[in-house]
Design an enzyme around this catalytic site. Structure first.
Site, PDB file in Angstrom:
ATOM      1  CB  SER A  64      -0.970  -0.039   1.189  1.00  0.00           C
ATOM      2  OG  SER A  64      -1.993   0.914   1.064  1.00  0.00           O
ATOM      3  CD  GLU A 114      -5.881  -3.481  -4.277  1.00  0.00           C
ATOM      4  OE1 GLU A 114      -5.445  -2.504  -3.635  1.00  0.00           O
ATOM      5  OE2 GLU A 114      -5.330  -4.583  -4.296  1.00  0.00           O
ATOM      6  CG  HIS A 117      -5.641  -2.333  -0.016  1.00  0.00           C
ATOM      7  ND1 HIS A 117      -4.863  -1.837  -1.026  1.00  0.00           N
ATOM      8  CD2 HIS A 117      -5.157  -1.771   1.131  1.00  0.00           C
ATOM      9  CE1 HIS A 117      -3.967  -1.014  -0.532  1.00  0.00           C
ATOM     10  NE2 HIS A 117      -4.111  -0.964   0.773  1.00  0.00           N
TER      11      HIS A 117
END
Length: 297
Positions: free
Chosen positions: A147, A238, A268
């Site tokens: 991320s 996502e 995610h």
């Protein structure tokens, strides 16, 4: 059949418990506290060892699996630059230690809003250089992250290249956040984890007065030339799917060896469910092989 049921259950759990937590109206201090609790369901493999350390004045967690480590992975955790820690990511880093055969070093880099850009990048660079100063050769170091930590991994490699520092042997990113302008967010039918309002707030808090299009904040706008071999993994469910695909295209444009893997109907950073979800375990096995295959013999 059981794996399908497990996927459905995990998706519902993320949607009902995690997604509401990641809302701009929830105070960041509460998000940090509740996130620590949520990540307890991400369990490292039995036999992992964790040790606290300090590198360049930055707290880190060292993770090992087995008696011998082939190299070191500098792992940059996710959390939108505002939440998360080396502790929340013990499950993921534990499984990556097992599949890569490496020691995983996860710094607790400074978080926004208390410490906006470039604090996280400065800490990532300082930790990497400390590994070099301690005698670990760059060809025995890989960089990975998820991320925000995935975007930070790319930004770190770009800064190291621009400052003529030795580059790591490879890069591995899970659901990387590479465009904080959010000008091309994907719109999946189902998004069990992230909310665009939350990521927009996190982006503003991290960037501060800097333009969100700064390549060291949003690496998809940067020149990736000369970066190490790159593995990108992302779920189809996502809003950051386009971030991953655009990063892969930018890497191809700049002649960087890159592989993009899109996992249908996963969400995610699904890799946190490694050890439970077979496709997550397989994804981290691929990531571990990517890392180990690029380390010097």
């Amino acid at each position: 059949m059981l794996q399908h049921v497990l996927e459905t259950g995990l998706r519902q759990t993320m949607n009902r418990l995690v997604r509401p937590l990641l809302h701009p109206a929830v105070p960041i201090t509460l998000q940090r506290s509740l996130t620590r609790q949520a990540y307890r369901s991400s369990v490292p493999p039995r036999g992992c060892r964790f040790r606290k350390d300090v590198l360049a004045g930055i707290p880190v967690t060292r993770t090992r699996y087995g008696t011998h480590a082939r190299g070191v992975v500098l792992y940059l955790h996710g959390g939108g630059y505002i939440i998360g820690s080396s502790t929340t990511h013990r499950g993921l880093t534990g499984h990556l230690a097992r599949t890569s055969g490496c020691e995983i070093v996860t710094p607790d880099y400074r978080l926004a809003p208390e410490h906006p850009f470039p604090a996280a990048l400065d800490d990532a660079e300082a930790t990497y250089l400390a590994l070099l100063d301690a005698g670990t050769a760059p060809e025995h170091i890989a960089v990975a992250g998820d991320s925000a930590g995935g975007g930070l991994s790319i930004a770190l490699a770009m800064r190291l290249r621009d400052r003529n520092q030795p580059l790591p042997s490879s890069l591995t990113v899970f659901s990387p956040w590479t465009d904080l302008t959010q000008q091309a967010l994907y719109a999946p039918v189902c998004e069990p984890v992230l909310q665009a309002q939350w990521t927009a707030k996190a982006a503003a808090l991290y960037a501060g007065p800097e333009p969100l299009s700064n390549p060291l904040i949003s690496p998809v706008f940067g020149d990736l030339s000369g970066l190490p071999p790159l593995l990108i993994q992302v779920g189809s469910q996502e809003i950051l799917l386009n971030d991953a695909e655009r990063l892969a295209r930018a890497a191809s444009r700049d002649n960087v060896q890159a592989r993009l893997e899109v996992f249908n109907n996963l969400w995610h950073v699904f890799q946190v469910h490694s050890g439970q979800l077979e496709r997550a375990t397989a994804a981290l096995t691929t990531a571990g092989n990517h890392i180990s295959s690029h380390l010097a013999a």
